[in-house]
Write an enzyme that holds these catalytic residues in place. Structure first.
Site, PDB file in Angstrom:
ATOM      1  N   ASP B  96     -22.184  -5.613  19.803  1.00 26.91           N
ATOM      2  CA  ASP B  96     -20.840  -6.113  19.557  1.00 26.91           C
ATOM      3  C   ASP B  96     -19.836  -5.062  20.016  1.00 26.91           C
ATOM      4  OD1 ASP B  96     -19.002  -7.938  18.673  1.00 26.91           O
ATOM      5  OD2 ASP B  96     -18.988  -7.173  16.620  1.00 26.91           O
ATOM      6  N   HIS B 103      -6.388  -5.975  18.697  1.00 24.17           N
ATOM      7  CA  HIS B 103      -7.232  -5.979  17.487  1.00 24.17           C
ATOM      8  C   HIS B 103      -7.542  -4.560  17.025  1.00 24.17           C
ATOM      9  CE1 HIS B 103     -10.399  -6.873  14.631  1.00 24.17           C
ATOM     10  NE2 HIS B 103     -11.221  -6.091  15.293  1.00 24.17           N
ATOM     11  N   GLU B 169     -14.517 -13.046  12.566  1.00 23.21           N
ATOM     12  CA  GLU B 169     -13.973 -12.474  13.790  1.00 23.21           C
ATOM     13  C   GLU B 169     -14.251 -13.451  14.927  1.00 23.21           C
ATOM     14  OE1 GLU B 169     -15.384  -8.395  14.287  1.00 23.21           O
ATOM     15  OE2 GLU B 169     -13.881  -7.720  12.814  1.00 23.21           O
ATOM     16  N   GLU B 171     -14.856 -14.296  18.559  1.00 23.32           N
ATOM     17  CA  GLU B 171     -15.355 -13.519  19.688  1.00 23.32           C
ATOM     18  C   GLU B 171     -15.947 -14.422  20.773  1.00 23.32           C
ATOM     19  OE1 GLU B 171     -17.737 -10.155  18.728  1.00 23.32           O
ATOM     20  OE2 GLU B 171     -16.640  -9.713  16.868  1.00 23.32           O
ATOM     21  N   ASP B 203     -18.316 -13.401  14.180  1.00 23.94           N
ATOM     22  CA  ASP B 203     -18.872 -12.169  13.633  1.00 23.94           C
ATOM     23  C   ASP B 203     -18.368 -12.022  12.188  1.00 23.94           C
ATOM     24  OD1 ASP B 203     -19.868  -9.609  13.263  1.00 23.94           O
ATOM     25  OD2 ASP B 203     -18.161  -8.645  14.256  1.00 23.94           O
ATOM     26  N   ARG B 207     -15.312  -7.154   4.534  1.00 23.58           N
ATOM     27  CA  ARG B 207     -14.456  -5.974   4.760  1.00 23.58           C
ATOM     28  C   ARG B 207     -14.623  -4.903   3.696  1.00 23.58           C
ATOM     29  NH1 ARG B 207     -13.635  -6.605   9.995  1.00 23.58           N
ATOM     30  NH2 ARG B 207     -12.607  -8.582  10.481  1.00 23.58           N
ATOM     31  N   GLN B 210     -17.969  -3.178   4.439  1.00 22.60           N
ATOM     32  CA  GLN B 210     -17.759  -2.441   5.693  1.00 22.60           C
ATOM     33  C   GLN B 210     -16.955  -1.153   5.481  1.00 22.60           C
ATOM     34  OE1 GLN B 210     -15.594  -4.870   8.519  1.00 22.60           O
ATOM     35  NE2 GLN B 210     -15.767  -3.397  10.184  1.00 22.60           N
ATOM     36  N   LYS B 223     -21.785  -6.471   8.244  1.00 22.66           N
ATOM     37  CA  LYS B 223     -21.895  -7.402   9.369  1.00 22.66           C
ATOM     38  C   LYS B 223     -23.259  -8.086   9.426  1.00 22.66           C
ATOM     39  CE  LYS B 223     -18.083  -5.948  11.708  1.00 22.66           C
ATOM     40  NZ  LYS B 223     -17.061  -6.808  12.325  1.00 22.66           N
ATOM     41  N   THR B 227     -24.394 -13.718  11.753  1.00 21.93           N
ATOM     42  CA  THR B 227     -23.509 -13.850  12.910  1.00 21.93           C
ATOM     43  C   THR B 227     -23.782 -15.242  13.477  1.00 21.93           C
ATOM     44  OG1 THR B 227     -23.795 -11.485  13.360  1.00 21.93           O
ATOM     45  CG2 THR B 227     -22.835 -12.832  15.124  1.00 21.93           C
ATOM     46  N   GLU B 328      -6.230  -9.333   9.775  1.00 23.80           N
ATOM     47  CA  GLU B 328      -5.042  -9.100  10.602  1.00 23.80           C
ATOM     48  C   GLU B 328      -3.950 -10.130  10.304  1.00 23.80           C
ATOM     49  OE1 GLU B 328      -6.118  -8.180  14.967  1.00 23.80           O
ATOM     50  OE2 GLU B 328      -7.967  -8.977  14.096  1.00 23.80           O
TER      51      GLU B 328
END
Lengths: 369, 369
Positions: B96, B103, B169, B171, B203, B207, B210, B223, B227, B328
């Protein structure tokens, strides 16, 4: 019975499952064909089906192999046959941990001088990351010095070229036999039901590439060029007599990391370069056990598959002559030269003196430039 | 011909290779058996052999599928057949990346307030890390909220429990067809000879897990629980008309990252939660292209294998309504609730208005506690 492997030979077609016994390597499929070993997993010449069959099967076959004496004149004895040992399994996911407190402290001090060497999370969980499974090679495979980006000072732009700080890491690896279900954690106590066996790992590391790329997402190209493993998988149950508690047992841990059965192992590792022993890392000195690593790795519901490999991270004991990487031993001053041959080996004493459980060997080739 | 996939069905045994055409899904093996499509790769009901066959084969089969018109009454037309799309390939290594400047800037500001949001290496190389391939699931698979360690403040001990900051996420992923040799880098210009096609990736990211685990070795359990990928692999050559240069083309780069042929793609992504569109990330806004990612990932000699997946990292454009993760968009204040259904989709305009190239869907299940 000291280990299982997979071999090719000019004397047979394809691959065969081979067991390493005290009298030499034997052809497991040949023994099964004549009823001396349980049959059912050997015809494809690979270990995956046997590994997936579970602990009862592992114990049964190991016991059968211990009970028979294969004479060197026997066709199933491969002692005089030219064998080329292969990767013992098709490796799925590869996770590398960082489970030696001494190593993490040494490396933290070198990489983040002036700061607390251990990050705040280190004593609370076995820190790890995913590595590249597609570049794992078996012992004997030469390893080419990688090229990559590195920066010599914070004031200059990065340059590109062969790594000038090529290093090794002495590690112990664990290969999963029985898969787990996605969504269901594997408790610490179920470790021996899932993990088949042990190998040795050389986690080759390009320290200059690693230092420049490593923030914020961790090791990548500084590690992914190659990882070497020993060819024999030593069944975990064989090592039961040398199970020892790890240092984290005496600390305050979240319940999912509490270990009732010790899962550390008293193995003596050895790192030599061009025939000279430079270190003897004691695996019994680890802070986190492989059972804790497996419990942590799956506590979020992540599953493991047959053939997954996870490794301890560098094994470093208390003394400098027990550290498992060159950057530690030589204080950031000496790394590998082209042509150097690195051998990591390990012995275990099961009551009759030290016995080898394997070695992982690799020679450094010059970079392609 | 808009994509290749692999499906099961109550109406046939095993899996079959299916192509998505403008008239609906068709059975590629059935078309090959009657000579309308080149044969040789379809009998095992999997895509790996076709992907390994190389670009000439990919172009030939895609062209053949474009040239025939499979009527909905035709047995090879699967439009009225119940199909269950599977993971399109057996995924080897999963990498990844972190290739959107917007970002990386947004996340740097949130995670390391008061510091420079981009780390010093970010503009010099596509930063990436290895993820867990064994927990990649196909669109439609529900995703269970992970449990794990998290710490609410630097003064307290870490706690354990369900993630309270579950995120997504948006992607774009790339699937390797033709393997490379271990020890030999893949130059930027060889990208389209190795990479077969494109999929979409969610993904999923916890948080809180992480943030606590991430130093010093990067993302791991935050993570690795799941996925999700879209089931159709869209051949890269189909997207040739929308290739665009990426932003790094205008910066000073080391030679191995110089791109002569633009390898960015003008795709419009969309993120919706429970049917409400929350963001429209423009993939053309990326800083690093997939050709640069592949060149970087292999510049140290690491090889790629058929089925390897690498993903762009979160796609975030300049506007807040173009950001690709909830942390975000909602400034660290809103995350996923149990039961939320997340859909990531993408369209491309090849000259006749927007066409869907896929979607990846997943619903959040409550944690096992």
């Amino acid at each position: 019975m000291l280990g299982f492997g997979v071999a090719t030979s000019p004397h047979f077609v394809g691959t065969r499952v081979v067991a390493r016994t005290s009298s030499g390597p034997v052809d497991v499929g040949a023994l099964a064909a004549r009823g001396q070993v349980t049959d059912g997993w050997w015809r494809a010449g690979r270990l995956e089906e046997f590994l997936a069959a579970g602990r009862t099967a592992w114990q049964q076959v190991s016991g059968e192999l211990d009970d028979i004496d294969v004479d060197s004149a026997d066709q199933a004895h491969l002692g005089s046959t030219e064998l080329h040992l292969q990767l013992p399994v098709d490796i799925g996911d590869y996770v590398d941990f960082y489970a030696s407190r001494q190593h993490a402290t040494n490396l933290g001090a070198l990489l983040r001088p002036g700061q607390e060497p251990l990050t705040p999370n280190w004593l609370h969980m076995p820190i790890g990351y995913h590595g590249r499974s597609g570049t794992i090679v078996v012992s004997g495979t030469p390893v080419r010095r990688p090229c990559g980006q590195r920066r010599t000072s914070p004031e200059t732009a990065p340059g590109f070229g062969p790594s000038q700080r090529l290093d090794v890491e002495v590690e112990v690896g664990y290969v999963v036999g029985v898969p787990s279900r996605h969504g269901t954690p594997v408790p610490v106590g179920d470790f021996a039901e899932h993990v088949f066996g042990v190998c040795l790992v050389n986690d080759w590391s390009a320290r200059d590439i690693q230092a420049w790329e490593g923030q914020p997402l961790g090791p990548f190209l500084g590690k992914s060029f190659a990882t070497s493993v020993s060819p024999w998988l030593v069944p975990l149950d064989l090592l039961a007599p040398v199970r020892v508690p790890v240092a984290s047992a005496n600390t305050s841990l979240l319940p999912y990391l509490h270990e009732t059965d010790p899962a550390g192992l008293d193995l003596t590792l050895s790192l030599s370069i061009n025939g000279e022993v430079v270190s003897k890392p004691p695996y019994a000195s680890m802070f986190w056990s492989p059972a804790q690593m497996l419990a942590h790795m799956t506590v979020n519901g992540a599953s493991v598959r047959t053939g997954d490999l996870f490794a301890s991270g560098t094994v470093s004991g208390p003394g400098r002559d027990q550290w498992g990487s060159l950057i530690e031993i030589f204080d950031d001053k000496r790394f590998l030269s082209d042509g150097d041959e690195v051998v990591i080996s390990a012995t275990v004493d099961l009551g009759n003196g030290p016995v080898s459980i394997g070695e992982v060997r690799g020679q450094v080739l010059p970079a392609h430039t």
